[in-house]
Design a protein around this motif. Structure first.
Motif, mmCIF file in Angstrom:
data_model
loop_
_atom_site.group_PDB
_atom_site.id
_atom_site.type_symbol
_atom_site.label_atom_id
_atom_site.label_comp_id
_atom_site.label_asym_id
_atom_site.label_seq_id
_atom_site.Cartn_x
_atom_site.Cartn_y
_atom_site.Cartn_z
ATOM 1 N N LEU A 15 3.423 86.645 7.113
ATOM 2 C CA LEU A 15 2.690 87.988 7.470
ATOM 3 C C LEU A 15 1.817 88.639 6.552
ATOM 4 O O LEU A 15 1.322 89.527 7.432
ATOM 5 C CB LEU A 15 4.334 89.051 7.908
ATOM 6 N N ARG A 16 2.120 88.666 5.552
ATOM 7 C CA ARG A 16 1.437 89.858 4.475
ATOM 8 C C ARG A 16 0.123 89.613 4.169
ATOM 9 O O ARG A 16 -0.313 90.516 4.626
ATOM 10 C CB ARG A 16 2.010 89.476 3.007
ATOM 11 N N GLN A 19 -3.507 97.376 6.504
ATOM 12 C CA GLN A 19 -1.816 97.656 6.335
ATOM 13 C C GLN A 19 -1.593 97.592 5.358
ATOM 14 O O GLN A 19 -0.419 98.087 4.543
ATOM 15 C CB GLN A 19 -1.233 97.100 7.701
ATOM 16 N N VAL A 20 -2.116 96.760 4.993
ATOM 17 C CA VAL A 20 -1.182 96.237 2.861
ATOM 18 C C VAL A 20 -2.026 96.573 2.141
ATOM 19 O O VAL A 20 -2.857 96.467 2.216
ATOM 20 C CB VAL A 20 -0.758 94.913 2.902
ATOM 21 N N LEU A 73 8.155 86.637 5.906
ATOM 22 C CA LEU A 73 7.163 88.233 4.943
ATOM 23 C C LEU A 73 6.024 87.508 4.503
ATOM 24 O O LEU A 73 4.812 87.805 4.307
ATOM 25 C CB LEU A 73 8.383 89.113 3.897
ATOM 26 N N LYS A 74 6.079 86.222 3.253
ATOM 27 C CA LYS A 74 4.968 86.435 2.981
ATOM 28 C C LYS A 74 3.835 85.451 3.744
ATOM 29 O O LYS A 74 2.814 85.770 3.717
ATOM 30 C CB LYS A 74 5.504 84.722 1.925
ATOM 31 N N LEU A 108 -1.303 91.305 7.497
ATOM 32 C CA LEU A 108 -1.086 92.530 7.433
ATOM 33 C C LEU A 108 -2.425 93.121 6.340
ATOM 34 O O LEU A 108 -3.001 94.420 6.803
ATOM 35 C CB LEU A 108 0.535 93.016 7.331
ATOM 36 N N GLU A 109 -2.294 92.169 5.660
ATOM 37 C CA GLU A 109 -3.816 92.610 4.982
ATOM 38 C C GLU A 109 -5.094 92.506 5.607
ATOM 39 O O GLU A 109 -5.893 93.662 5.192
ATOM 40 C CB GLU A 109 -3.885 91.544 3.643
#
Lengths: 240, 176
Positions: free
Chosen positions: B166-167, B175-176, B163-164, B170-171
């Motif tokens: 992917l963050r 999307q984040v 998740l880290k 996505l940012e």
């Protein structure tokens, strides 16, 4: 960043997805109530998690094995019911029920192997003339017509082998119990064929070998596992 | 449809066919996404069921059977990814890689597949497996540990790292 923040952040994903035990959950909650940096970190992780959940749980068409594979599995289950050991090798290749002649596929790998065995003999000992002399020839090193070093079969993967030659020879690498071992076997045989195709020798049919001799020859090619699987369409390639 | 002929001598062929019908969707979904190839996923899932026929799990309950099937499909898929990546490096030097066959004829599904693939290519195969098992298959940490052979704490850590990773991607996409 504070050390405590660091350790809290390591557990944040577990917090977000609800996999923390009660004590740790409360600890993260309490910490985030007082630490704005960790709170925003938590929110970001929550968003990533929600996005993944949305994308990965999106409805898709029901997936199923194609009809041919279902038929093969069905056949394998029936074979199991009559105490035959099923394997991918015994069921792959045709979709529907197979007739008795197609069941006798034990020799399908033998011809490529025979080509390789013949090749080794040709290069190492000259052309064999006696059907029953394989063992004798293999145990008595001959000095006549020695094989050039570069044409010897490689004991391991030969980095000089062009992997593209596998497809040139129509070889199909199956998904099986030991992909890596089969791949190595296929490369060796492909190499043997490559050499064979450059060598003037009668076609592969009519080879002076029988099944037992093939099996005794297998260790010479490092083929100590299950025999590699060849598609039936692969066979005509040998009629050089 | 599969032949519904009853097995004669004891082996429950009907039960096996029901097992295939029950689990094929989830296994194809998981393997297809893990190896990013819905066609080869068919090979993987077929081989999984063949292995079930040859050496079925000792436990008889449905949950244990499902876990066993996922474990085999997982191991086959991971082996395939690792083998392919080794061979792929070599093959890329001489031939362009085969295009991934379309997962669906429905445009929206194809776009979704490609969008997600674009994202998941940034994580390791272990992280991808844990992400898929958790979000796509709804498995718990305990179940994922059983399937992948990791410890439960390792499952949590692998998911966290995935998740880290992917963050920031996505940012970047906003999307984040």
């Amino acid at each position: 960043m504070h050390d405590h923040c660091e350790s809290i952040r390591e557990t944040m994903t577990g917090f977000v997805v609800g996999e923390l035990d009660t004590k740790l959950h409360a600890e993260v909650e309490a910490h985030c109530a007082t630490c704005s940096a960790c709170r925003s970190e938590l929110e970001a992780l929550r968003t990533v998690s929600r996005l993944l959940e949305r994308e990965l749980t999106a409805k898709s068409m029901p997936l199923e094995l194609n009809a041919a594979r279902r038929g093969q599995l069905s056949e394998a289950a029936r074979a199991k019911a009559v105490s035959q050991r099923p394997s991918l090798e015994s069921v792959q290749g045709t979709a529907g029920p197979r007739d008795a002649s197609k069941r006798r596929t034990g020799l399908r790998w033998a011809i490529p192997l025979a080509a390789a065995a013949m090749l080794l003999l040709v290069f190492s000992f000259g052309l064999p003339t006696d059907r029953d002399s394989f063992d004798q020839m293999a145990s008595v090193p001959k000095v006549t017509s020695p094989a050039p070093q570069e044409q010897a079969l490689p004991p391991q993967d030969d980095p000089a082998i062009d992997p593209a030659s596998l497809s040139t020879y129509g070889l199909i690498v199956p998904v099986s119990r030991d992909l890596e071992a089969e791949r190595r076997s296929l490369i060796r045989i492909a190499k043997a064929r490559e050499i064979f195709s450059n060598y003037e020798y009668p076609p592969a049919y009519g080879l002076p070998f029988d099944q037992g001799q093939f099996e005794r020859a297998m260790p010479y090619f490092g083929l100590d596992g299950p025999a590699p699987y060849f598609e039936p369409t692969d066979m005509p390639m040998l009629a050089m | 449809m599969m032949d519904q002929t009853k097995a004669g001598s004891g082996f429950p062929a009907d039960e096996f066919e029901a097992l295939v019908r029950t689990h094929q969707h989830a296994l194809l979904q998981y393997a297809g996404r893990l190896i990013n190839d819905p066609v080869r996923a068919q090979d993987v899932v077929q081989e999984t069921f063949i292995r079930y026929l040859n050496t079925p799990p000792e436990a008889a309950d449905a949950e244990a059977k499902a876990a066993w099937l996922f474990r085999v499909a997982h191991n086959l898929s991971v082996d395939l990814v690792k083998t392919e990546s080794r061979r792929g490096e070599l093959l890329k030097q001489v031939v362009p890689p085969d295009p991934v066959p379309p997962v669906s004829n429905v445009l929206a599904e194809r776009e979704a597949w490609e969008r997600l693939e674009g994202l998941l290519q940034h994580v390791s195969v272990d992280q991808r497996a844990v992400i898929l098992l958790f979000y796509q298959q709804g498995k718990s940490y305990r179940e994922i540990a059983e399937i992948t052979g990791m410890s439960m704490s390792n499952v949590g850590m692998t998911l966290h790292r995935g998740l880290k990773k992917l963050r920031p991607i996505l940012e970047e996409d906003g999307q984040v």
